[in-house]
Design a protein around this motif. Structure first.
Motif, PDB file in Angstrom:
ATOM      1  N   SER A  12       2.733  64.251  73.744  1.00 11.13           N
ATOM      2  CA  SER A  12       2.155  63.088  73.063  1.00 11.13           C
ATOM      3  C   SER A  12       2.785  62.901  71.684  1.00 11.13           C
ATOM      4  O   SER A  12       3.082  61.784  71.262  1.00 11.13           O
ATOM      5  CB  SER A  12       0.645  63.262  72.922  1.00 11.13           C
ATOM      6  OG  SER A  12       0.008  63.142  74.158  1.00 11.13           O
ATOM      7  N   LYS A  13       2.984  64.014  70.966  1.00 10.35           N
ATOM      8  CA  LYS A  13       3.589  63.933  69.637  1.00 10.35           C
ATOM      9  C   LYS A  13       5.029  63.441  69.729  1.00 10.35           C
ATOM     10  O   LYS A  13       5.475  62.620  68.913  1.00 10.35           O
ATOM     11  CB  LYS A  13       3.551  65.294  68.940  1.00 10.35           C
ATOM     12  CG  LYS A  13       4.042  65.251  67.489  1.00 10.35           C
ATOM     13  CD  LYS A  13       3.920  66.601  66.816  1.00 10.35           C
ATOM     14  CE  LYS A  13       4.260  66.517  65.329  1.00 10.35           C
ATOM     15  NZ  LYS A  13       5.563  65.890  65.061  1.00 10.35           N
ATOM     16  N   PHE A  38       0.211  58.396  77.993  1.00  8.13           N
ATOM     17  CA  PHE A  38       0.082  59.324  76.875  1.00  8.13           C
ATOM     18  C   PHE A  38      -1.282  59.261  76.206  1.00  8.13           C
ATOM     19  O   PHE A  38      -1.627  60.155  75.439  1.00  8.13           O
ATOM     20  CB  PHE A  38       1.206  59.086  75.863  1.00  8.13           C
ATOM     21  CG  PHE A  38       2.525  59.642  76.331  1.00  8.13           C
ATOM     22  CD1 PHE A  38       2.785  61.007  76.259  1.00  8.13           C
ATOM     23  CD2 PHE A  38       3.491  58.817  76.861  1.00  8.13           C
ATOM     24  CE1 PHE A  38       3.983  61.527  76.705  1.00  8.13           C
ATOM     25  CE2 PHE A  38       4.699  59.326  77.312  1.00  8.13           C
ATOM     26  CZ  PHE A  38       4.948  60.692  77.238  1.00  8.13           C
ATOM     27  N   LEU A  39      -2.080  58.239  76.505  1.00  8.06           N
ATOM     28  CA  LEU A  39      -3.455  58.192  76.001  1.00  8.06           C
ATOM     29  C   LEU A  39      -4.423  58.951  76.903  1.00  8.06           C
ATOM     30  O   LEU A  39      -5.576  59.175  76.530  1.00  8.06           O
ATOM     31  CB  LEU A  39      -3.921  56.741  75.858  1.00  8.06           C
ATOM     32  CG  LEU A  39      -3.348  55.970  74.672  1.00  8.06           C
ATOM     33  CD1 LEU A  39      -3.828  54.523  74.705  1.00  8.06           C
ATOM     34  CD2 LEU A  39      -3.718  56.623  73.348  1.00  8.06           C
ATOM     35  N   ASN A  40      -3.964  59.328  78.098  1.00  7.68           N
ATOM     36  CA  ASN A  40      -4.817  60.032  79.057  1.00  7.68           C
ATOM     37  C   ASN A  40      -4.738  61.540  78.806  1.00  7.68           C
ATOM     38  O   ASN A  40      -3.689  62.145  79.023  1.00  7.68           O
ATOM     39  CB  ASN A  40      -4.368  59.723  80.488  1.00  7.68           C
ATOM     40  CG  ASN A  40      -5.310  60.303  81.529  1.00  7.68           C
ATOM     41  OD1 ASN A  40      -6.047  61.253  81.269  1.00  7.68           O
ATOM     42  ND2 ASN A  40      -5.282  59.731  82.727  1.00  7.68           N
ATOM     43  N   PRO A  41      -5.807  62.174  78.349  1.00  7.47           N
ATOM     44  CA  PRO A  41      -5.754  63.614  78.036  1.00  7.47           C
ATOM     45  C   PRO A  41      -5.472  64.480  79.254  1.00  7.47           C
ATOM     46  O   PRO A  41      -4.917  65.560  79.133  1.00  7.47           O
ATOM     47  CB  PRO A  41      -7.149  63.905  77.461  1.00  7.47           C
ATOM     48  CG  PRO A  41      -8.022  62.808  77.982  1.00  7.47           C
ATOM     49  CD  PRO A  41      -7.145  61.594  78.077  1.00  7.47           C
ATOM     50  N   ASN A  42      -5.842  64.002  80.467  1.00  2.00           N
ATOM     51  CA  ASN A  42      -5.556  64.776  81.673  1.00  2.00           C
ATOM     52  C   ASN A  42      -4.063  64.933  81.893  1.00  2.00           C
ATOM     53  O   ASN A  42      -3.585  65.974  82.340  1.00  2.00           O
ATOM     54  CB  ASN A  42      -6.188  64.110  82.899  1.00  2.00           C
ATOM     55  CG  ASN A  42      -7.696  64.200  82.887  1.00  2.00           C
ATOM     56  OD1 ASN A  42      -8.257  65.140  82.333  1.00  2.00           O
ATOM     57  ND2 ASN A  42      -8.353  63.225  83.490  1.00  2.00           N
ATOM     58  N   ASN A  43      -3.304  63.896  81.567  1.00  2.00           N
ATOM     59  CA  ASN A  43      -1.856  63.980  81.722  1.00  2.00           C
ATOM     60  C   ASN A  43      -1.262  64.995  80.765  1.00  2.00           C
ATOM     61  O   ASN A  43      -0.329  65.718  81.102  1.00  2.00           O
ATOM     62  CB  ASN A  43      -1.214  62.610  81.496  1.00  2.00           C
ATOM     63  CG  ASN A  43      -1.543  61.642  82.603  1.00  2.00           C
ATOM     64  OD1 ASN A  43      -1.766  62.051  83.733  1.00  2.00           O
ATOM     65  ND2 ASN A  43      -1.570  60.355  82.284  1.00  2.00           N
TER      66      ASN A  43
END
Length: 226
Positions: A12-13, A38-43
């Motif tokens: 994400s970073k 990238f907004l999906n924490p599961n990914n």
């Protein structure tokens, strides 16, 4: 420049620092898919997966295929992802049936990934048993074939399970990786130029056309877990 960037291998970073500032230069569909991903924490929790050495698919394709193998729901998390070990690449090893069988015969648990020439389609199939060159069919209830419309949109796919177990895997010496009678048939003397998809022994058509196609690139991976 965009086809050579492995967006989905970024953290994400990494996405925020290296891609997001230039988001307006990306095609709209790709931009929206990346932001959602990238907004999906599961990914991001799945970044512990081992990555994939592929010129055709990205890590999120590999994760989805892994879930299909384990018969998981799309929303389920894989605690121990598969490793995709590249054993054949057409542009490196050649596009002949002989080379395919030389490298892949007797190798269990393989994924075939095919990039169709002249469009964005990606085709593939999972063979849980071994490939052979004996001219017979391999029997399994766990194989499947699939397609993606493009590398940038993992959600636009077709998954087709085998329905005729006795005809699941075609082991013709003159063919590349082939599933069913010709549900996904890879053959031809020049870049597998006679390849086709015609539904016969799997539940769904994975292409919108029955026209023959040529293979731009293809890869065979053997999957394994720790």
């Amino acid at each position: 420049m965009f086809p050579f960037i492995k967006f989905y291998n970024l953290t994400s970073k990494g996405f925020l620092d290296k891609v997001y500032p230039y988001r307006k230069t990306l095609p709209k569909e790709l931009r929206e898919n990346l932001v959602k991903y990238f907004l999906n924490p599961n990914n991001q929790s799945n970044k512990k997966s081992k990555g994939i050495d592929s010129r055709i698919i990205a890590i999120q394709h590999a994760e989805l295929i892994s879930k299909w193998i384990d018969k998981l729901e799309i929303t389920d998390e894989m605690k121990n992802p598969y490793e995709f070990k590249l054993i054949l690449r057409g542009s490196r090893d050649g596009f002949s049936p002989n080379k395919f069988h030389e490298i892949c015969d007797n190798q269990p648990h393989t994924i075939a990934i095919i990039k169709v020439k002249d469009n964005s389609e990606i085709l593939g199939g999972y063979n849980p048993i071994i490939w052979k060159s004996d001219g017979n069919y391999g029997v399994t209830k766990d194989s499947f074939i699939f397609s993606f419309k493009s590398k940038s949109n993992v959600k636009n796919y077709v998954l087709s399970q085998v329905i005729e177990e006795e005809l699941a895997i075609c082991n013709m010496v003159d063919f590349g990786p082939t599933f069913g009678f010709d549900d996904l048939a890879i053959f031809g003397t020049d870049f597998y130029s006679g390849s086709c998809c015609n539904r016969s022994d799997y539940e769904k058509e994975i292409r919108e056309t029955n026209d023959e196609f040529s293979v731009e690139e293809y890869e065979i991976f053997q999957i394994m877990k720790d």
